[in-house]
Design a protein around this motif. Sequence first.
Motif, mmCIF file in Angstrom:
data_model
loop_
_atom_site.group_PDB
_atom_site.id
_atom_site.type_symbol
_atom_site.label_atom_id
_atom_site.label_comp_id
_atom_site.label_asym_id
_atom_site.label_seq_id
_atom_site.Cartn_x
_atom_site.Cartn_y
_atom_site.Cartn_z
ATOM 1 N N PHE A 159 -2.300 -6.674 -10.081
ATOM 2 C CA PHE A 159 -1.322 -6.276 -10.657
ATOM 3 C C PHE A 159 0.138 -6.254 -10.089
ATOM 4 C CE2 PHE A 159 -4.879 -3.967 -12.598
ATOM 5 C CZ PHE A 159 -4.822 -4.534 -13.781
ATOM 6 N N GLY A 160 -0.024 -6.501 -8.668
ATOM 7 C CA GLY A 160 1.313 -6.607 -8.031
ATOM 8 C C GLY A 160 1.273 -6.030 -6.570
ATOM 9 N N ASN A 161 2.468 -6.049 -5.940
ATOM 10 C CA ASN A 161 2.484 -5.607 -4.632
ATOM 11 C C ASN A 161 2.946 -4.221 -4.282
ATOM 12 O OD1 ASN A 161 1.916 -6.816 -2.201
ATOM 13 N ND2 ASN A 161 4.100 -6.896 -1.565
ATOM 14 N N ASN A 162 3.610 -3.536 -5.301
ATOM 15 C CA ASN A 162 4.394 -2.530 -5.004
ATOM 16 C C ASN A 162 3.210 -1.332 -5.942
ATOM 17 O OD1 ASN A 162 6.431 -3.668 -4.061
ATOM 18 N ND2 ASN A 162 7.477 -3.522 -5.939
ATOM 19 N N VAL A 163 2.779 -0.463 -4.827
ATOM 20 C CA VAL A 163 1.568 0.484 -5.141
ATOM 21 C C VAL A 163 2.186 2.069 -5.024
ATOM 22 C CG1 VAL A 163 -0.822 0.905 -4.858
ATOM 23 C CG2 VAL A 163 0.202 -1.316 -4.442
ATOM 24 N N LEU A 164 2.021 2.659 -6.261
ATOM 25 C CA LEU A 164 2.298 3.933 -5.801
ATOM 26 C C LEU A 164 0.897 4.565 -5.485
ATOM 27 C CD1 LEU A 164 4.331 6.377 -6.064
ATOM 28 C CD2 LEU A 164 3.472 6.699 -8.525
ATOM 29 N N PHE A 165 0.604 5.253 -4.383
ATOM 30 C CA PHE A 165 -0.628 5.735 -4.000
ATOM 31 C C PHE A 165 -0.413 7.417 -4.246
ATOM 32 C CE2 PHE A 165 -3.137 6.160 0.231
ATOM 33 C CZ PHE A 165 -4.254 6.892 -0.214
ATOM 34 N N VAL A 166 -1.373 7.930 -5.460
ATOM 35 C CA VAL A 166 -1.286 9.085 -5.512
ATOM 36 C C VAL A 166 -2.474 10.023 -5.015
ATOM 37 C CG1 VAL A 166 -0.975 10.716 -7.464
ATOM 38 C CG2 VAL A 166 0.095 8.487 -7.699
#
Length: 392
Positions: free
Chosen positions: A30-37
């Motif tokens: 899905f891509g390189n920018n990850v929101l880690f919650v």
Amino acid sequence: MENFRFHNATDIRFGTDHIDNELNDAVSKFGNNVLFVYGGQSIKKSGLYDRVLKLLAGKNIVELPGVEPNPKIESVREGQRLAKENDIDVILAVGGGSVIDASKVIGSARYYDGDPWDLVLDGQKRFEIDQLPLIDILTLSATESEMNVGSVITNPETHQKFGVGGPNSPAVSFLDPTLTYTVPARQTAAGSMDIFSHLCEQYFDRAENNDATKGMIEGLMKSVIKWAPVAIKEPENYDARANLMWTATMALNGIVGEGNVNDWTVHPLEHELSAFYDITHGVGLGILTPRWMHYCLRDQTTIPLFARFARNVWNIQEDDDTTAAGFALQSTREWITSLGFEMTLPEVGIEDEVHFDEMAKSAVKTGNLTKDAYVKLDEDAVKDIYRNSMIK
Ligand code: NZQ
Ligand code: ZN
């Protein structure tokens, strides 16, 4: 059996070897920018936090920590801000139902310009906008957020806790039972009660001759009844943790609700308790469930199904339906009590009735309880159940 349409696109990776081998690929898709919650300290203490960062080395990771149990709208607002500012491609939720629930709404809020609380009040809005894909690593067996479209979000300012459905269930869910070894006994008990309640909400239903669904639910109920006490006593028993995890997932991914007629009852009642008093969801369900069953049994038309529940789930050998139904209620109460959490409202800090009017009104309205419940409940009936929950 009623007509239905069933679609569930979540890719389940169950067991111990998927995360290390597959997490990076799954996210990279899905891509390189990850929101880690994530939530509080549990994933740091267990080492999962470091493991995830290592597996995702090289990616642009933006963290949203501190999602609380009964996730608050403020966390979703913060997630919306971070997702927009950092042009996030994919959300990685690591935790229990609260973290995953909040992440689903953040996935919609990324593409919404107003306050995300609008998206909870009116879920339809989420179907009109894009969504970020969501991958999760589940650390607690309870809600089934890992394979459904639901989220339950709390607004503490208005004392509202609402469920809302979105267009997508998680794209990929990593279910490794060993990650639940560290779940404390009380939380394991509460999660197991939540699983059992999801099954009850769908079992006590007026659809006729839906044996496919009823039979699946009976099997799943037996699994949680058997394995919850084992996991509480032996937290690192793999079979117990694995059975609870898969039972939780199957209990609310849509399959065992298909062909049913009724809507849910005990959950709307409990959501009021946690909206006003921020109590643990599963504990609230454990307190309310026997009192609700007791109320149901006043209605003679419920006796045959309770008798079936007695025989097929609790193995009660009793020919008379009314007697069998009474034994089923007794067995249910004994099993819940054996899980070890509080069994009255005062024990969880609800010591008076000051909010009962308001809570009953809201439960009847949001749960449509005078229309869609298995046994219909008006405000007085709900207050009756709350009052009975004040005493042993
Ligand atoms: O915050 P951290 O430090 O991670 O600690 C959490 C939290 O304190 C802890 N925990 C989670 N995994 C752990 C762990 N502790 C040690 N080891 C681990 N491996 O457990 C505590 C509770 O976590 P939470 O996510 O709140 O629990 P749960 O999964 O039971 O989620 C409850 C929320 O889900 C909603 C409930 O209303 C409640 O808000 N529900 C969501 C549903 C859905 N999405 O379909 C349906 C359910 O009926 C339910 O209403
Ligand atoms: Zn629940």
